[in-house]
Enzyme design. Structure first.
Site, PDB file in Angstrom:
ATOM      1  CG  ASP A  45      -1.562   0.691  11.190  1.00  0.00           C
ATOM      2  OD1 ASP A  45      -2.507   0.622  12.000  1.00  0.00           O
ATOM      3  OD2 ASP A  45      -1.367  -0.154  10.293  1.00  0.00           O
ATOM      4  CE1 TYR A  50       1.024  -5.244   8.308  1.00  0.00           C
ATOM      5  CE2 TYR A  50       1.285  -3.239   9.593  1.00  0.00           C
ATOM      6  CZ  TYR A  50       0.511  -4.065   8.801  1.00  0.00           C
ATOM      7  OH  TYR A  50      -0.782  -3.707   8.493  1.00  0.00           O
ATOM      8  CE  LYS A  79      -3.209  -2.984  11.561  1.00  0.00           C
ATOM      9  NZ  LYS A  79      -1.869  -2.660  11.077  1.00  0.00           N
ATOM     10  CG  HIS A 112      -3.883  -7.820  10.864  1.00  0.00           C
ATOM     11  ND1 HIS A 112      -2.516  -7.759  10.922  1.00  0.00           N
ATOM     12  CD2 HIS A 112      -4.208  -7.215   9.701  1.00  0.00           C
ATOM     13  CE1 HIS A 112      -2.052  -7.138   9.851  1.00  0.00           C
ATOM     14  NE2 HIS A 112      -3.065  -6.798   9.094  1.00  0.00           N
ATOM     15  CB  SER A 215      -4.228  -0.028   0.363  1.00  0.00           C
ATOM     16  OG  SER A 215      -3.512  -1.043   1.032  1.00  0.00           O
ATOM     17  N   PRO A 219      -3.947   0.432  -6.109  1.00  0.00           N
ATOM     18  CG  PRO A 219      -3.936   0.558  -8.457  1.00  0.00           C
ATOM     19  CD  PRO A 219      -4.638   1.088  -7.240  1.00  0.00           C
ATOM     20  CG  LEU A 220       1.861   3.141  -5.626  1.00  0.00           C
ATOM     21  CD1 LEU A 220       2.493   3.057  -7.014  1.00  0.00           C
ATOM     22  CD2 LEU A 220       1.898   4.581  -5.115  1.00  0.00           C
ATOM     23  CD  GLU A 224       5.973  -0.968  -2.131  1.00  0.00           C
ATOM     24  OE1 GLU A 224       5.887  -1.631  -1.087  1.00  0.00           O
ATOM     25  OE2 GLU A 224       6.051   0.282  -2.130  1.00  0.00           O
ATOM     26  CG  ASN A 274      10.951   9.975  -1.095  1.00  0.00           C
ATOM     27  OD1 ASN A 274      10.499  11.062  -0.736  1.00  0.00           O
ATOM     28  ND2 ASN A 274      11.863   9.839  -2.027  1.00  0.00           N
ATOM     29  N   PRO A 275      11.734  10.426   2.329  1.00  0.00           N
ATOM     30  CG  PRO A 275      13.847  10.986   3.131  1.00  0.00           C
ATOM     31  CD  PRO A 275      13.158  10.158   2.097  1.00  0.00           C
TER      32      PRO A 275
HETATM   33  N1  LIG Z   1      -5.223  -3.893   8.269  1.00  0.00           N
HETATM   34  C1  LIG Z   1      -4.729  -4.413   7.145  1.00  0.00           C
HETATM   35  O1  LIG Z   1      -5.048  -5.533   6.741  1.00  0.00           O
HETATM   36  C2  LIG Z   1      -3.764  -3.598   6.355  1.00  0.00           C
HETATM   37  C3  LIG Z   1      -3.469  -3.940   5.025  1.00  0.00           C
HETATM   38  C4  LIG Z   1      -2.598  -3.142   4.297  1.00  0.00           C
HETATM   39  C5  LIG Z   1      -2.026  -2.029   4.883  1.00  0.00           C
HETATM   40  N2  LIG Z   1      -2.311  -1.720   6.194  1.00  0.00           N
HETATM   41  C6  LIG Z   1      -1.694  -0.540   6.854  1.00  0.00           C
HETATM   42  O2  LIG Z   1      -1.880   0.600   6.035  1.00  0.00           O
HETATM   43  C7  LIG Z   1      -0.625   1.197   5.743  1.00  0.00           C
HETATM   44  C8  LIG Z   1      -0.664   1.895   4.403  1.00  0.00           C
HETATM   45  O3  LIG Z   1      -1.088   1.048   3.388  1.00  0.00           O
HETATM   46  P1  LIG Z   1      -0.108   0.440   2.311  1.00  0.00           P
HETATM   47  O4  LIG Z   1       1.237   0.237   2.915  1.00  0.00           O
HETATM   48  O5  LIG Z   1      -0.835  -0.687   1.723  1.00  0.00           O
HETATM   49  O6  LIG Z   1       0.020   1.460   1.190  1.00  0.00           O
HETATM   50  P2  LIG Z   1      -0.022   2.994   0.896  1.00  0.00           P
HETATM   51  O7  LIG Z   1       0.452   3.806   2.011  1.00  0.00           O
HETATM   52  O8  LIG Z   1      -1.368   3.256   0.335  1.00  0.00           O
HETATM   53  O9  LIG Z   1       0.983   3.068  -0.328  1.00  0.00           O
HETATM   54  C9  LIG Z   1       2.328   2.828  -0.203  1.00  0.00           C
HETATM   55  C10 LIG Z   1       2.928   2.995  -1.586  1.00  0.00           C
HETATM   56  O10 LIG Z   1       2.725   4.343  -2.040  1.00  0.00           O
HETATM   57  C11 LIG Z   1       3.982   4.983  -2.277  1.00  0.00           C
HETATM   58  N3  LIG Z   1       3.822   6.354  -1.795  1.00  0.00           N
HETATM   59  C12 LIG Z   1       3.658   6.764  -0.521  1.00  0.00           C
HETATM   60  N4  LIG Z   1       3.470   8.093  -0.466  1.00  0.00           N
HETATM   61  C13 LIG Z   1       3.522   8.555  -1.746  1.00  0.00           C
HETATM   62  C14 LIG Z   1       3.405   9.829  -2.320  1.00  0.00           C
HETATM   63  N5  LIG Z   1       3.177  10.925  -1.594  1.00  0.00           N
HETATM   64  N6  LIG Z   1       3.546   9.939  -3.675  1.00  0.00           N
HETATM   65  C15 LIG Z   1       3.772   8.843  -4.423  1.00  0.00           C
HETATM   66  N7  LIG Z   1       3.878   7.597  -3.927  1.00  0.00           N
HETATM   67  C16 LIG Z   1       3.757   7.441  -2.592  1.00  0.00           C
HETATM   68  C17 LIG Z   1       4.980   4.178  -1.499  1.00  0.00           C
HETATM   69  O11 LIG Z   1       6.248   4.256  -2.110  1.00  0.00           O
HETATM   70  P3  LIG Z   1       7.506   4.866  -1.328  1.00  0.00           P
HETATM   71  O12 LIG Z   1       7.636   4.104  -0.042  1.00  0.00           O
HETATM   72  O13 LIG Z   1       8.613   4.662  -2.266  1.00  0.00           O
HETATM   73  O14 LIG Z   1       7.177   6.326  -1.114  1.00  0.00           O
HETATM   74  C18 LIG Z   1       4.394   2.767  -1.609  1.00  0.00           C
HETATM   75  O15 LIG Z   1       4.697   2.197  -2.864  1.00  0.00           O
HETATM   76  C19 LIG Z   1       0.345   0.014   5.842  1.00  0.00           C
HETATM   77  O16 LIG Z   1       1.685   0.410   5.942  1.00  0.00           O
HETATM   78  C20 LIG Z   1      -0.197  -0.692   7.065  1.00  0.00           C
HETATM   79  O17 LIG Z   1       0.226  -0.028   8.245  1.00  0.00           O
HETATM   80  C21 LIG Z   1      -3.180  -2.477   6.912  1.00  0.00           C
END
Ligand SMILES: NC(=O)c1ccc[n+]([C@@H]2O[C@H](COP(=O)([O-])OP(=O)(O)OC[C@H]3O[C@@H](n4cnc5c(N)ncnc54)[C@H](OP(=O)(O)O)[C@@H]3O)[C@@H](O)[C@H]2O)c1
Length: 324
Positions: A45, A50, A79, A112, A215, A219-220, A224, A274-275
């Site tokens: 995605d 980005y 997007k 987007h 997300s 909040p996690l 960042e 993180n892998p």
């Molecule tokens: N359309 C939109 O407006 C929009 C907005 C936001 C996001 N997105 C998309 O959605 C994707 C995901 O959302 P996001 O990036 O907001 O956040 P997310 O995937 O919900 O969370 C990422 C956070 O969680 C941690 N994490 C990931 N896997 C984990 C696990 N198994 N255990 C513990 N911690 C974990 C990551 O840390 P580490 O990296 O250190 O593991 C990072 O801090 C984005 O990358 C993007 O592609 C789209």
């Protein structure tokens, strides 16, 4: 590990679990995409915003070159950024993004945000972000209808196999469906137990539109970015309901949160640098939560939204994106 697929209304299959590319650094992105493909991810995605589409494409190219996957095994999502909503700007920017990824077509291309900003020439600032160097966002008069018609042309020209939307409310979707020649294949929204968006999801699923959650850990991810609202909200991983379900299911809290979505047919796109966590996030299908557990997690809903860019990043009035 292969991930289940979901059939889109366009006829194409989309993996139910993908890899999110927001906040993946340019310098590590190519390797992360390559490693994610090796770990079994097939859906990525991405987005203009980005700022890492060239690097993501390099990761894909390496995996293809080494014979790990073929292009047709992958599902690449990108997007349309807000500054390219004017009808005549959509195709050129999509072509630029395709060139950045090194591919001829996107599997899915999304609007987007339902916010049209004034055009910014990519040769000046790219990605332009919300302000493109101005103190406040400057808006364009492009309607969603104009933008959607241009998105439909991308399908006609085989530049995108499926098209969709992100961060749209019910009312905007209702309106779009009145004139759409091509129904959006997916709606991508913020979705986690603090923001379940039950009514919106029920409505779009009824229209045959697949929901993708972003997300998923609440909040996690916004910690960042040092967001105040995220710092003030307890982490979902520490929530007693999530913790006890995680113990019962012998899965991590992160996996429980992702399974809470996938078990209801909602696609997820977690991002991890993180892998170990990257592999863990792929194992969120093929085992089930109890119905009562799904309900208990859903009952944590507090209508708490963390991704509200205009209220956080700029002095402009808050941009209200709630579903109703
Ligand atoms: N359309 C939109 O407006 C929009 C907005 C936001 C996001 N997105 C998309 O959605 C994707 C995901 O959302 P996001 O990036 O907001 O956040 P997310 O995937 O919900 O969370 C990422 C956070 O969680 C941690 N994490 C990931 N896997 C984990 C696990 N198994 N255990 C513990 N911690 C974990 C990551 O840390 P580490 O990296 O250190 O593991 C990072 O801090 C984005 O990358 C993007 O592609 C789209």
């Amino acid at each position: 590990m292969a991930t289940p697929i979901v059939k889109l209304n366009s006829g194409y299959d989309m993996p139910l679990v993908g890899f999110g590319l927001w906040k993946v650094n340019k310098d590590t992105c190519a390797n992360q995409v390559y490693e994610a493909i090796k770990a079994g991810y097939r859906c990525f995605d991405g987005a203009c915003d980005y700022g890492n589409e060239v690097e993501a494409g390099q990761g894909v190219a390496r995996a293809i070159k080494e014979g790990i996957v073929k292009r047709e095994d992958l599902f690449l999502v990108s997007k349309l950024w807000n500054t390219f909503h004017d009808g005549d700007r959509v195709e050129p920017i999509c072509r630029k993004q395709l060139a950045d990824w090194g591919t001829d077509y996107f599997d899915l291309y999304l609007i987007h945000f339902p916010v049209a900003l004034k055009y910014v020439d990519p040769s000046t600032v790219y990605p332009p972000g919300w302000n493109a160097g101005s103190p406040e966002p400057e808006f364009s008069n492009a309607t969603i209808r104009e933008t959607w018609n241009a998105m439909e042309s991308l399908v006609d020209k085989s530049l995108a196999r499926s098209i969709g939307i992100s961060n749209f409310s019910i009312q905007l979707i209702m309106d779009l469906l009145r004139y759409a020649r091509i129904t959006p294949a997916t709606l991508q929204i913020e979705h986690h137990p603090y923001l379940t968006q039950h009514t919106l999801i029920k409505y779009v699923q009824k229209q045959g539109i697949i929901v993708t959650a972003y997300s998923s850990f609440g909040p996690l991810t916004y910690l960042e970015l040092n967001h105040k609202s995220a710092k003030e909200t307890p982490l979902l991983f520490d929530n007693p309901t999530i913790k006890s379900i995680s113990e019962r299911a012998s899965k991590t809290p992160a996996q429980v949160l992702l399974r809470w979505a996938t078990q209801r047919g909602i696609a997820v796109i977690p991002k991890s640098n993180n892998p170990g966590r990257m592999a863990q996030n792929l194992d969120v299908t093929g085992w089930d939560l109890h119905d009562s557990e799904i309900e208990a997690i859903s009952s944590l809903d507090s209508n708490l939204r963390f991704n509200d860019p205009l209220s956080v990043n700029t002095p402009a009035p808050p941009f209200e994106m709630r579903s109703f």
